[in-house]
Scaffold this active site. Structure first.
Site, short mmCIF file in Angstrom:
data_model
loop_
_atom_site.label_atom_id
_atom_site.label_comp_id
_atom_site.label_asym_id
_atom_site.label_seq_id
_atom_site.Cartn_x
_atom_site.Cartn_y
_atom_site.Cartn_z
N CYS A 17 0.84 -1.20 0.00
CA CYS A 17 0.00 0.00 0.00
C CYS A 17 0.88 1.25 0.00
CB CYS A 17 -0.92 0.01 1.21
SG CYS A 17 -1.98 -1.46 1.32
N ASP A 273 2.97 1.58 18.16
CA ASP A 273 3.26 1.06 16.82
C ASP A 273 3.44 2.19 15.80
OD1 ASP A 273 0.54 1.71 16.44
OD2 ASP A 273 0.30 0.10 14.98
#
Length: 407
Positions: A17, A273
């Site tokens: 992506c 994250d």
């Protein structure tokens, strides 16, 4: 209570992506050839994590990369280990985020049997989704994703849709929302893409605050007019909690960070994250227990930086109690790049949220809630002239803002 997003295959993914911020994390481990989490690391994490939780429900979150690349056996082993270490009377709950392209009947039977919550990444209909979400060969993926979603629905697996709001779909909120409704979506997350290029400027896939606010406003109107009590949208759930005087459950809208960690495939624990870099490495669970790593000074300082680093202009903002400055990763020169959108959107929904809180406290039936919200909507948008300030609280004239969308 803290949470850990587990990356059992690190940043490895079968898609490429355009806006993905995690694919490049392979650079943190230049000597690594196999990013698969070992059985030893898996068991150590599960043992330490359960021991550090208050119970009686322990939540596990699996992400990537693409976690289904590990195969079913890995997660079957995880479930067995959870049962091994869960005290009597406790239970584990699992959530997995996937691009959905590898799901088949076996995966769905497993998810159903073990009551996994499955998050599916989908950015809208094919012409919008496929702009940025392609596979390694540059081929579109929407058809595969929706096929995976249909399998989950066929097997009765609990699921939600995670939609990134990006430069490719931000101008089509109604089309995106209606597509999700047609797919039978009941739970939707809308995640803004805010990434910087090498020059420190917003990337081509990123969106501005104003664009995000307009997107959220259009989605909110669609939800209010059609789907109250049927579809749940994460940012609206968070908003309702804020107007109810409750703390945010999503770290983005919490006063401080530091309670949502990221565990890499090899046992390295990071503060978040979105901050997986050497600067935010807290240590390894092979060397120190999770409790020590998550409660240590470095983790606490990271968490406090969100509140301490809040821009001065934010401190007097009337919607600060909702957005809390947003996610620190989205700050540019101290100010959240989505600030304009947050302020516009939360200002617009304020009367609706206040009404919902009153109705909830009165335990009003759903039909009354729907009717009251519709009356409020009609009142807000009644008799708006072309040159009036737009009721969406953008500060622009109606003819330059929502006229085209609502006409």
């Amino acid at each position: 209570m803290y949470s850990v997003v587990v990356k059992p295959i690190g940043p490895v993914c079968n898609l490429a992506c355009d806006y993905c911020f995690y694919l490049s994390k392979t650079e943190l481990y230049p000597e690594q050839k196999d990013f698969r989490m070992t059985d030893e690391t898996l068991e150590l994490f599960i043992k330490q994590y359960i021991a550090s939780q208050p119970g009686p429900v322990v939540h596990f979150a699996w992400q990537g990369g693409e976690p289904t690349l590990l195969g079913l056996d890995f997660f079957a082993k995880a479930v067995v280990l959870q049962k091994k270490y869960l005290p009597e009377g406790w239970r584990g709950e699992n959530a997995i985020q996937t691009n959905g392209t590898l799901l088949d009947e076996a995966w769905c039977r497993f998810f159903c049997e073990h009551q996994f919550l499955v998050g599916i990444s989908l950015d809208g209909p094919p012409r919008l989704h496929d702009r940025y979400r392609k596979d390694r060969r540059g081929q579109p993926t929407c058809e595969q994703v929706t096929a995976g979603l249909e399998l989950l629905q066929k097997h009765g697996v609990d699921h939600n849709l995670l939609c990134t709001v990006n430069a490719g779909n931000v101008s089509e909120p109604v089309e995106v929302y209606r597509f999700f409704r047609e797919l039978g979506a009941r739970f939707i997350q809308l995640i803004p893409i805010v990434e910087l290029d090498a020059g420190g400027r917003l990337s081509g896939e990123s969106i501005s605050g104003r664009e995000y606010g307009k997107f959220l406003t259009a989605v909110f109107d669609q939800w209010l007019l059609n789907d109250v009590g049927w579809i749940s949208i994460q940012i609206l759930e968070e908003s309702f909690a804020a107007w109810s005087g409750l703390p945010g459950r999503l770290c983005t809208f919490s006063e401080e960070c530091g309670q949502a960690f990221a565990l890499e495939h090899n046992g390295d624990l990071y503060a978040c994250d979105h901050f997986v870099s050497s600067e935010y490495l807290l240590g390894s669970i092979h060397e120190q227990d999770l409790v020590i790593l998550t409660q240590g000074r470095k983790a606490k300082v990271f968490g406090q930086q969100k509140r301490m680093g809040l821009a001065e202009r934010c401190r007097g903002c009337p919607v600060l109690f909702v957005c809390r400055g947003g996610c620190p990763k989205d700050r540019i020169d101290g100010l959240n790049s989505l600030c304009e959108g947050y302020r516009q959107f939360f200002s617009y929904i304020e009367p609706f949220m206040q009404l919902m809180v009153r109705l909830a406290q009165a335990q009003a039936p759903l039909d009354e809630v729907k009717g009251s919200l519709r009356q409020e909507y009609d009142s807000v948008w009644a008799n708006v002239g072309r040159n009036s300030l737009c009721p969406c609280q953008s500060g622009f004239k109606y003819k330059k803002c929502c006229l085209e969308r609502l006409s």
